[in-house]
Motif scaffolding. Sequence first.
Motif, short mmCIF file in Angstrom:
data_model
loop_
_atom_site.label_atom_id
_atom_site.label_comp_id
_atom_site.label_asym_id
_atom_site.label_seq_id
_atom_site.Cartn_x
_atom_site.Cartn_y
_atom_site.Cartn_z
N ASN A 118 0.82 -1.13 0.02
CA ASN A 118 0.10 0.06 0.15
C ASN A 118 0.71 1.15 0.00
N ASN A 119 0.62 1.87 -1.17
CA ASN A 119 1.65 3.16 -1.25
C ASN A 119 0.83 4.49 -0.62
N ASN A 120 1.17 4.81 0.37
CA ASN A 120 0.37 5.97 0.99
C ASN A 120 1.36 7.21 1.03
N ALA A 121 2.49 7.25 0.24
CA ALA A 121 3.20 8.44 0.24
C ALA A 121 3.41 8.78 -1.21
N SER A 122 4.37 9.82 -1.19
CA SER A 122 4.50 10.31 -2.75
C SER A 122 5.90 9.70 -2.97
N THR A 123 6.00 8.62 -3.77
CA THR A 123 6.94 7.59 -3.90
C THR A 123 7.68 7.73 -5.26
N THR A 124 9.00 8.14 -5.54
CA THR A 124 9.52 8.31 -6.67
C THR A 124 10.48 6.98 -6.97
N VAL A 125 10.39 6.20 -7.91
CA VAL A 125 11.29 4.95 -8.38
C VAL A 125 12.21 5.70 -9.65
N SER A 126 13.42 5.72 -9.31
CA SER A 126 13.99 6.30 -10.42
C SER A 126 14.81 5.24 -11.30
N GLY A 127 14.77 3.84 -10.85
CA GLY A 127 15.06 2.87 -12.01
C GLY A 127 13.99 2.13 -12.16
N ALA A 128 14.04 0.91 -12.63
CA ALA A 128 12.93 -0.04 -13.06
C ALA A 128 11.99 -0.20 -11.86
N PHE A 129 10.62 -0.17 -12.44
CA PHE A 129 9.64 -0.60 -11.53
C PHE A 129 8.89 -1.89 -11.90
N SER A 130 9.05 -2.95 -11.07
CA SER A 130 8.49 -4.09 -11.47
C SER A 130 7.20 -4.70 -10.33
N ALA A 131 5.93 -4.89 -10.65
CA ALA A 131 5.12 -5.44 -10.04
C ALA A 131 4.55 -6.71 -10.55
N SER A 132 4.80 -7.76 -9.91
CA SER A 132 4.30 -9.12 -10.92
C SER A 132 4.13 -10.42 -9.81
N GLY A 133 3.42 -11.11 -10.31
CA GLY A 133 3.28 -12.60 -9.57
C GLY A 133 1.92 -12.91 -9.21
N THR A 134 1.41 -13.92 -8.98
CA THR A 134 0.15 -14.50 -8.51
C THR A 134 0.15 -13.98 -7.21
N GLY A 135 -0.94 -13.17 -6.85
CA GLY A 135 -1.51 -12.63 -5.51
C GLY A 135 -0.66 -11.26 -5.22
N THR A 136 0.28 -10.73 -6.14
CA THR A 136 1.07 -9.43 -5.89
C THR A 136 0.11 -8.41 -6.24
N LEU A 137 0.04 -7.27 -5.40
CA LEU A 137 -0.70 -6.27 -5.73
C LEU A 137 -0.20 -5.01 -5.09
N TRP A 138 0.00 -4.04 -6.02
CA TRP A 138 0.31 -2.46 -5.67
C TRP A 138 -0.70 -1.65 -5.42
N VAL A 139 -1.03 -0.97 -4.34
CA VAL A 139 -2.13 -0.15 -4.35
C VAL A 139 -1.63 1.35 -4.19
N ASN A 140 -1.89 2.40 -5.04
CA ASN A 140 -1.57 3.74 -4.77
C ASN A 140 -3.08 4.22 -4.02
#
Length: 277
Positions: A118-140
Amino acid sequence: TTMSIDELDVRGTMYLEGITATVSATTTISSGGLLRLATSTTGTKTFSGPVVINSGGRWENTINEAVTLKGGITANGSFQSGTGTYTFSTSTVAQTLSASSSLIFAGGLTASGGVVVNNNASTTVSGAFSASGTGTLWVNATSSALTLGGATTCSTAVCNLTAENNWVIYSGASQTISGITYRNLRLAGTGTYFNGANYTVNGDFYLDSGTFNINTAIDLTFNGSMYISSALSTLSTSGDFLVNGTVDVMSGGTLTLGGNASNTNTFNATTTINSGG
């Protein structure tokens, strides 16, 4: 050398250098405390519980080491990530990112293994961003932001970016825009933007700079307002293109409508071409 720690409370200066270190419970960096990863990238660093950086505390990854987090991070002090990749991996509870100011990962960030972040911030990823896989969840979360500076691997099944007033900002060079449902989307990098798949923007869309090319087979829907507002901004459409909100082409901005007889470009509200646009 291997070090296993139950709970870690850093009140002075602690160096993790050239060892395999695992913290199984909470890591707290108190005011005046410094946790520094330095000298050598030998070994692995895994933090299985929450990492909490209190005001006045400091996390410094000066050796640019890869780090595994399984309990999220709260940064109310100084967080200097280094350019190593941070991996958010399998945990029994959802992980949370929060910060008193921006949370910046100068390298890559990976979410995998069925983790919920759960991303509750102002988040910066300068390099590669990857969210993957069964059951994985990225929430803004509501009013959060995710700024992406590198290559992005994500899908609607894994990335939930629809909460009220959250933003995704692409800030790199010649990026591919992931096929996701966005709440608000901003393109603020350089070069040419490409599209990986169909996507929908339910809120506002800003094209601040660069050239935005829409592939022939890509259909895009914008349910909010669209702002094309930079001297470098060009929007070239060659797929089905639907805008349900207002469109503002600002001075120096260009909107080019392409496609073929089987494609449609539909504008359901007012389109304003400002002086110089």
